[in-house]
Design a protein around this motif. Structure first.
Motif, short mmCIF file in Angstrom:
data_model
loop_
_atom_site.label_atom_id
_atom_site.label_comp_id
_atom_site.label_asym_id
_atom_site.label_seq_id
_atom_site.Cartn_x
_atom_site.Cartn_y
_atom_site.Cartn_z
N GLY C 28 -4.19 8.19 4.92
CA GLY C 28 -5.56 7.90 5.32
C GLY C 28 -6.62 8.38 4.36
O GLY C 28 -7.76 7.96 4.43
N ARG C 29 -6.23 9.29 3.44
CA ARG C 29 -7.23 9.80 2.48
C ARG C 29 -7.12 9.03 1.17
O ARG C 29 -6.07 9.06 0.52
CB ARG C 29 -6.97 11.27 2.18
N PRO C 30 -8.20 8.36 0.74
CA PRO C 30 -8.13 7.62 -0.52
C PRO C 30 -7.92 8.56 -1.71
O PRO C 30 -8.50 9.64 -1.77
CB PRO C 30 -9.50 6.94 -0.62
N LEU C 113 5.81 -1.08 0.31
CA LEU C 113 4.89 -2.20 0.10
C LEU C 113 3.60 -1.73 -0.53
O LEU C 113 3.07 -0.67 -0.17
CB LEU C 113 4.57 -2.88 1.45
N PHE C 114 3.10 -2.50 -1.47
CA PHE C 114 1.80 -2.23 -2.11
C PHE C 114 0.90 -3.39 -1.77
O PHE C 114 1.19 -4.54 -2.14
CB PHE C 114 1.98 -2.11 -3.63
N ILE C 115 -0.18 -3.12 -1.03
CA ILE C 115 -0.98 -4.20 -0.48
C ILE C 115 -2.46 -4.01 -0.82
O ILE C 115 -3.02 -2.93 -0.58
CB ILE C 115 -0.80 -4.27 1.06
N GLY C 116 -3.06 -5.02 -1.36
CA GLY C 116 -4.49 -4.97 -1.67
C GLY C 116 -5.33 -5.21 -0.41
O GLY C 116 -4.97 -6.03 0.43
N CYS C 117 -6.43 -4.49 -0.26
CA CYS C 117 -7.38 -4.71 0.84
C CYS C 117 -8.67 -3.99 0.46
O CYS C 117 -8.81 -3.54 -0.68
CB CYS C 117 -6.82 -4.22 2.17
N GLN C 118 -9.63 -3.92 1.37
CA GLN C 118 -10.87 -3.19 1.06
C GLN C 118 -10.98 -1.97 1.97
O GLN C 118 -10.72 -2.05 3.16
CB GLN C 118 -12.09 -4.09 1.26
N TRP C 161 8.93 0.43 7.07
CA TRP C 161 8.53 0.49 5.67
C TRP C 161 7.31 1.38 5.47
O TRP C 161 6.57 1.66 6.40
CB TRP C 161 8.29 -0.88 5.06
N ASP C 162 7.18 1.83 4.23
CA ASP C 162 6.04 2.66 3.84
C ASP C 162 5.09 1.80 3.01
O ASP C 162 5.53 0.96 2.23
CB ASP C 162 6.51 3.86 3.04
N VAL C 163 3.79 2.04 3.20
CA VAL C 163 2.80 1.16 2.59
C VAL C 163 1.81 1.97 1.74
O VAL C 163 1.42 3.07 2.12
CB VAL C 163 2.01 0.41 3.69
N PHE C 164 1.48 1.41 0.59
CA PHE C 164 0.33 1.92 -0.16
C PHE C 164 -0.74 0.84 -0.13
O PHE C 164 -0.50 -0.28 -0.61
CB PHE C 164 0.73 2.26 -1.60
N LEU C 165 -1.89 1.16 0.45
CA LEU C 165 -3.01 0.22 0.49
C LEU C 165 -3.87 0.48 -0.74
O LEU C 165 -4.12 1.63 -1.09
CB LEU C 165 -3.81 0.42 1.77
N VAL C 171 -6.14 4.32 -3.70
CA VAL C 171 -4.94 4.04 -2.92
C VAL C 171 -4.88 4.95 -1.70
O VAL C 171 -5.26 6.12 -1.76
CB VAL C 171 -3.67 4.15 -3.81
N ILE C 172 -4.45 4.35 -0.58
CA ILE C 172 -4.27 5.10 0.67
C ILE C 172 -2.81 4.95 1.08
O ILE C 172 -2.26 3.85 1.07
CB ILE C 172 -5.18 4.55 1.79
N GLY C 173 -2.16 6.05 1.41
CA GLY C 173 -0.78 6.01 1.86
C GLY C 173 -0.69 5.78 3.36
O GLY C 173 -1.48 6.34 4.13
N LEU C 174 0.25 4.94 3.74
CA LEU C 174 0.51 4.69 5.17
C LEU C 174 2.02 4.73 5.38
O LEU C 174 2.69 3.70 5.40
CB LEU C 174 -0.07 3.32 5.58
N PRO C 175 2.58 5.96 5.49
CA PRO C 175 4.03 6.05 5.68
C PRO C 175 4.42 5.60 7.09
O PRO C 175 3.56 5.50 7.97
CB PRO C 175 4.32 7.54 5.49
#
Lengths: 312, 351, 185
Positions: C28-30, C113-118, C161-165, C171-175
């Motif tokens: 949650g922390r950029p 997963l590496f996912i682009g967003c705002q 799955w684990d995500v990097f936004l 980048v924000i981690g979302l395990p």
């Protein structure tokens, strides 16, 4: 004609941080998985290092995959910075990375430790790397690793609880010493490495990241910051840390810290601080950071440690 | 006292200096002497170190004063820093320049029994004369009138022709895809390449100990040495530019096959082991382990040497010796933790 | 004695990895990637983790060519270790049902997963779990609702799955260990 040497990078006897790029990348991938599933033992390749297996090669591989020139490294063995093995590992890390070294737990960015967590509270951004001889908390009830892995998969911890219960029946208390088995994030039981029970609660809802690595057994696992770590206990017989009451450090006079017992020729014992970096600060009149236990022995997270109860 | 308040680093440096001082000067001559006159020792270290370099193995032996576990660790640690540049072609036993090939299963075999270099039938008597300065007579060895053929067919080939052994299945796995125990974690049941690689670099004494337990009767099988072969194999590489195959040199290799009635298999089942260098005892023990681990449990009592996990974990020389010597490290924190419990138990029980 | 050379590549790869490690340690922390420009972010992360021992997937043609430089083998989404979505369309998000979630014996054999967003915007969610001190409110936009539904289906801890936004250089981690709920109010 093109000289062959012009096509290659200058020859270096070793890569930065000793490990080659592939080895480091593999370790880093495993570390991320370990952080994503706190307490789950991630298998990894574990390369041979020029240090004997069982002497901290697991922790060392993690440190070498993390260290950079701006890092400040502290290495501890049994709480001491200048035990011979700590000195040797610190010398190797510095030689391979150019990182600065320190004995100050507060100044350090990377802390590699065998069997202790410092008395001063660690903070966000610091990484504690614990050397692990045996990553498997179920080893005593199931020595076969393929079977114990299945028990973790099924969260089948009945035999573990049974062994604790048997301890209570036989001794009226838990007799597990160091490496006290603990439940991480409510799902995986870990061995917190052979840290004393005094140090186990320091992993609970900690501010720092802890990475545990067993080089010989080739397993890496983690306790991320702010993650629950519960030493196994029955609700009516609480987990107990080692009793430090009545002990004062013979050089600094402080109490309620983990002490080394020094037997004396007259049959008595003297005590000294196990955490040598902390002792060094006190001896030099440097103000230490806040500690996990206050001067009355109260732990900084209230309600985690409870008074002793003996079963009937 | 080995926890010094200050000076830990100085102490370990002096300790290392003293070790080397007592072992004499490390010179190129010592290394060459070891390489030339102790090839079986060099082979053992190269096998366990899983690095074929007689020169580096001899250096490792010399540098450690002959402490073999330390020598193997030196080679392994060096090996771990070396890149893999290419994959060699598989070695066909029938094409190996063979200097010794024997079978215990038959009196004679196609191509003949080739005794080659061996101490098997020597009288184990110390040559005490040498200590008096007597020189060994060199003329004792008589070369054969006809040079022996360089290569011999595998004995297993004959068994297959007779329908006594299952056909060997061709394995189309590309070299780069063969599981590699040096860069991958082993999970059980282990892929066969992991098992064979692990035994090739296993501790010789450890493999012997566990293999012997099977031979003595804990095992489910009784091994017969179908073929034991020592030779020199070409290391054949493919040139990265021209695509031509070429030999980068020869290495000493050895392999062993043991057979036992195959149970559910048709005819005989076969156990196999191979190493770089000539390591006969290790090979016979390892191929026996390979055969036993593959055999069906049946109702027989399980024993440690039948369990792949047990065998592979406990014959790893670097890990087992490292962990063994780590008990020399101070353990006073863990001891204090246990002591606290013992005192509490005594207090509660005896008041 | 001088230490081995800390090369530019070594530094870049290590710094990118440390960012990923902190992102996953503090969901949650950029965190800021050492990217010169936004386009580099995905490549930097790929470079830190991918090599010939790994497999990867992306539907983005431009990125696909760059990922190949890491030596990683291309794979379909169902078998890829690492999957990259600079933009996550509804269709992509629905396809995440295929991504590996690991097994109970080996939960680490799951996809990352590496996912682009705002980062920022009106959609707020409340995250709790390991790495989060009590709770954290995260505001994101540009992520289809289907993504969250797929995540709910995929995560059956310790599986998932684990995500990097990724937003620009951040980048924000979302395990998988993070619980996500709509923020109250």
């Amino acid at each position: 004609m093109t000289a062959l040497s012009s096509l290659t990078a200058p020859q270096q006897p070793y890569s930065y941080g000793y490990l080659d790029a592939h080895a480091k990348r593999e370790l880093r991938r495993r570390m991320l998985k370990a952080i994503a599933v706190p307490g789950y033992q991630v298998p990894y390749a574990s390369r041979e290092l020029p240090i004997a297996r069982g002497w901290g090669t697991g922790g060392l591989q993690v440190t070498l995959a993390l260290v950079g020139p701006e890092s400040i490294v502290k290495v501890i063995d049994q709480g001491a910075d200048d035990s011979v093995n700590a000195a040797n590992l610190r010398r190797f890390i510095a030689r391979m990375s150019g990182a600065a070294t320190t004995t100050d737990a507060v100044a350090a960015t990377l802390l590699q430790s065998r069997h202790r967590i410092p008395e001063e509270r660690m903070r966000e951004g610091q990484v504690l790397i614990l050397q692990v001889p045996d990553p498997e908390p179920l080893r005593a009830v199931q020595p076969d690793m393929s079977k114990s892995a299945q028990m973790h998969a099924d969260a089948d911890y009945g035999q573990m609880w049974l062994s604790l219960y048997e301890q209570l029946v036989r001794f009226k208390q838990y007799i597990q010493g160091a490496s006290y088995p603990s439940l991480v994030n409510g799902r995986h039981i870990i061995s917190p490495s052979p840290i004393p029970r005094w140090d186990t609660p320091k992993l609970h809802l900690a501010s720092h990241l802890t990475i545990l690595s067993a080089g010989r057994e080739k397993r890496i696992y983690a306790v991320p910051p702010y993650t629950t770590v519960a030493p196994l206990e029955f609700s009516d017989v609480p987990f107990q840390v080692e009793d430090q009451s009545g002990r004062a450090c013979r050089t600094t006079g402080v109490r309620n810290r983990f002490m080394n017992e020094i037997p004396q020729t007259d049959g008595t014992s003297q005590f000294e601080l196990s955490d040598s970096g902390y002792a060094e600060k006190l001896a030099n009149g440097i103000m230490p950071a806040s500690t996990y236990y206050d001067e009355n022995g109260e732990f900084y997270h209230a309600g985690i440690l409870k008074p002793a109860v003996r079963p009937d | 006292m080995y926890i010094a308040a200050k000076g830990g680093e100085e102490a370990i440096q002096q300790s290392e200096h003293l070790y080397h001082l007592l072992n004499g000067e490390l010179t190129i001559d010592t290394v060459r002497m070891i390489e030339k006159s102790m090839p079986y020792l060099v082979d053992r270290v190269m096998g366990e170190g899983s690095l074929y370099s007689p020169e580096l193995a001899a250096l490792a032996i010399a540098q450690t004063g002959g402490d073999l576990y330390e020598a193997v660790l030196l080679l392994r640690a060096y090996r771990a820093t070396q890149p893999r540049l290419a994959y060699a072609q598989p070695i066909e036993p029938g094409e190996v320049l063979t200097v010794r090939r024997i079978s215990a299963a038959f009196k004679d075999i196609p191509g003949g029994q080739v005794l080659g270099p061996s101490l098997d039938y020597s009288h184990r008597l110390l040559k005490l004369d040498v200590l008096d300065g007597t020189r060994e007579p060199q003329e004792a060895f008589q070369p054969a009138e006809q040079p022996a053929p360089p290569a011999y067919p595998p004995v297993a080939g004959w068994l297959r022709e007779q329908g006594l052994l299952a056909e060997a299945k061709a394995d189309a796995t590309q070299a780069a895809d063969i599981p590699d125990v040096t860069t991958e974690n082993v999970l059980f049941p282990a892929p066969r390449p992991h098992r064979l690689q692990a035994m090739a670099r296993a501790d010789t004494g450890g493999v012997l100990s566990l293999g012997y337990s099977i031979m003595r009767g804990y095992g489910l099988i009784h091994p017969t040495v179908n073929e034991l072969r020592l030779g020199h194999a070409e290391v054949t590489l493919t040139h990265p530019v021209t695509g031509e195959k070429f030999s980068a040199g020869r290495v000493r290799v050895s392999q062993c096959e043991v057979v036992s009635p195959g149970g559910d298999e048709k005819g005989y089942a076969i156990g196999f082991a191979a190493t770089l260098g000539w390591n006969e005892v290790k090979l016979i023990a390892a191929s026996t382990l390979d055969l036993d681990m593959a055999s069906q449990d049946g109702d027989g009592a399980k024993h440690p040497a039948h369990e792949e996990e047990f065998v592979m974990y406990h014959t790893e020389p670097v890990e087992s010796s490292g962990f063994c010597i780590h008990f020399k490290l101070p353990h006073y924190v863990t001891f204090a933790s246990g002591l606290d419990n013992i005192r509490k138990v005594i207090q509660a029980t005896y008041g | 004695m001088t230490h081995p050379l800390y090369t530019e590549t070594e530094a870049r790869v290590r710094e990118s990895f440390l960012v990923l490690m902190h992102a996953l340690s503090f969901p949650g922390r950029p965190q800021n990637l050492p990217a010169a420009q936004a386009d580099d972010a995905f490549l930097l992360m790929a470079e830190a983790l991918l090599d010939l021992e790994t497999t990867c997937f992306t539907a983005d043609m431009a990125l696909d060519g760059l990922l190949a430089q890491t030596g990683a083998r291309r794979a379909d989404l169902a078998s890829a270790d690492y999957a990259f979505f600079p933009v996550l369309t509804d269709e992509h998000a629905a396809s995440l049902a295929l991504a590996k979630t690991g097994t109970l014996l080996l939960p680490d054999t799951s996809a990352t997963l590496f996912i682009g967003c705002q980062f920022g915007g009106s959609q707020a969610s409340r995250w709790t779990g390991p790495g989060i001190d009590n709770e954290i409110t995260v505001r994101l936009s540009g992520l289809p609702d289907v993504f969250w539904r797929q995540r709910e289906k995929a995560v059956s801890y310790p599986l998932g799955w684990d995500v990097f936004l990724v937003d620009g250089q951040q980048v924000i981690g979302l395990p998988r260990s993070t619980r996500v709920e709509p923020a109250a109010g």
